[in-house]
Design a protein around this motif. Sequence first.
Motif, mmCIF file in Angstrom:
data_model
loop_
_atom_site.group_PDB
_atom_site.id
_atom_site.type_symbol
_atom_site.label_atom_id
_atom_site.label_comp_id
_atom_site.label_asym_id
_atom_site.label_seq_id
_atom_site.Cartn_x
_atom_site.Cartn_y
_atom_site.Cartn_z
ATOM 1 N N ASN A 179 -1.373 -4.416 0.897
ATOM 2 C CA ASN A 179 -0.102 -4.092 0.263
ATOM 3 C C ASN A 179 1.052 -4.234 1.253
ATOM 4 O O ASN A 179 0.861 -4.140 2.476
ATOM 5 C CB ASN A 179 -0.115 -2.667 -0.291
ATOM 6 N N ALA A 180 2.236 -4.467 0.704
ATOM 7 C CA ALA A 180 3.452 -4.555 1.514
ATOM 8 C C ALA A 180 4.401 -3.432 1.127
ATOM 9 O O ALA A 180 4.467 -3.027 -0.040
ATOM 10 C CB ALA A 180 4.137 -5.904 1.312
ATOM 11 N N ILE A 181 5.115 -2.933 2.111
ATOM 12 C CA ILE A 181 6.192 -1.969 1.872
ATOM 13 C C ILE A 181 7.504 -2.683 2.172
ATOM 14 O O ILE A 181 7.638 -3.366 3.203
ATOM 15 C CB ILE A 181 6.034 -0.723 2.752
ATOM 16 N N CYS A 182 8.472 -2.525 1.281
ATOM 17 C CA CYS A 182 9.749 -3.230 1.396
ATOM 18 C C CYS A 182 10.889 -2.229 1.519
ATOM 19 O O CYS A 182 11.513 -1.861 0.510
ATOM 20 C CB CYS A 182 9.957 -4.134 0.176
ATOM 21 N N PRO A 183 11.181 -1.770 2.731
ATOM 22 C CA PRO A 183 12.264 -0.795 2.888
ATOM 23 C C PRO A 183 13.631 -1.479 2.816
ATOM 24 O O PRO A 183 13.790 -2.664 3.127
ATOM 25 C CB PRO A 183 12.032 -0.222 4.288
ATOM 26 N N GLY A 184 14.615 -0.676 2.421
ATOM 27 C CA GLY A 184 15.995 -1.088 2.591
ATOM 28 C C GLY A 184 16.433 -0.767 4.014
ATOM 29 O O GLY A 184 15.640 -0.810 4.949
#
Length: 253
Positions: free
Chosen positions: A176-181
């Motif tokens: 899985n990937a996490i996409c933070p701002g």
Amino acid sequence: MEHEGKHALVTGGGTGIGLGIAEALAAAGAEVTITGRDLARLDRVAAGNPRLHPLQMDVADETSVRDGIAAAARARGPVTICVANAGIAEAAPFRRETAEHWRRIMAVNLDGAFLTLQAAMATLEPGQSARMIAISSIAGLRGLRNAIAYTASKHGVIGLIRGLSEEYMGGPVTFNAICPGYVDTPIVDRNAAEISEMKGIPDEEARAYLARGNRHKRLLETDEVTAVALWLCSDAARSVNGQAIQVAGGQVA
């Protein structure tokens, strides 16, 4: 202590999001290898925490990655939690982008994630369950102005995760990937300083400019990203696979 007895590895673990995730995993019982190029920094942040184990490693160097992760596995067992977090965020408008800068961004952000995940997977026993996570960005889901190389690299990270999830579908390993701002980390500090100098505005105004890039118009705190990573590592997320999870204060894509 859900992760007691597990070996986790976090690249770019000496600062920011990586350090936050590493400390949270250690608090949950994992033995955590933290990697980075600056060994002195890693030693400082690991001091006093016996579950944090510094490892000097350059994710842009294949030999460094493969040898480093193999050594960590010999010391602490298979890497059953891997967080490919190391990355660089540097702006450059397309008209001024150089091939050298493009390759450097790709080498760290995309090649580094590929090498880290592949080397971590090589430490697993057949049929062993594991959690593989890559830290992408909202720039991996939408275009980011004046940062073409960074945007492309983070799109690539999501593609890598989605491809791996399909390749290993039905097995005991999730990807899985996490996409933070924009997160209140040293990277934002550096970016704000550059904007402040370029636009001739106070630092606080530059930070507010970056905060407006998040849908709720404030900078994220590190623990908001850490919490998502811990959930993805948990048994509760065993059926979450191939996702690009946004942490950006609102819908991005």
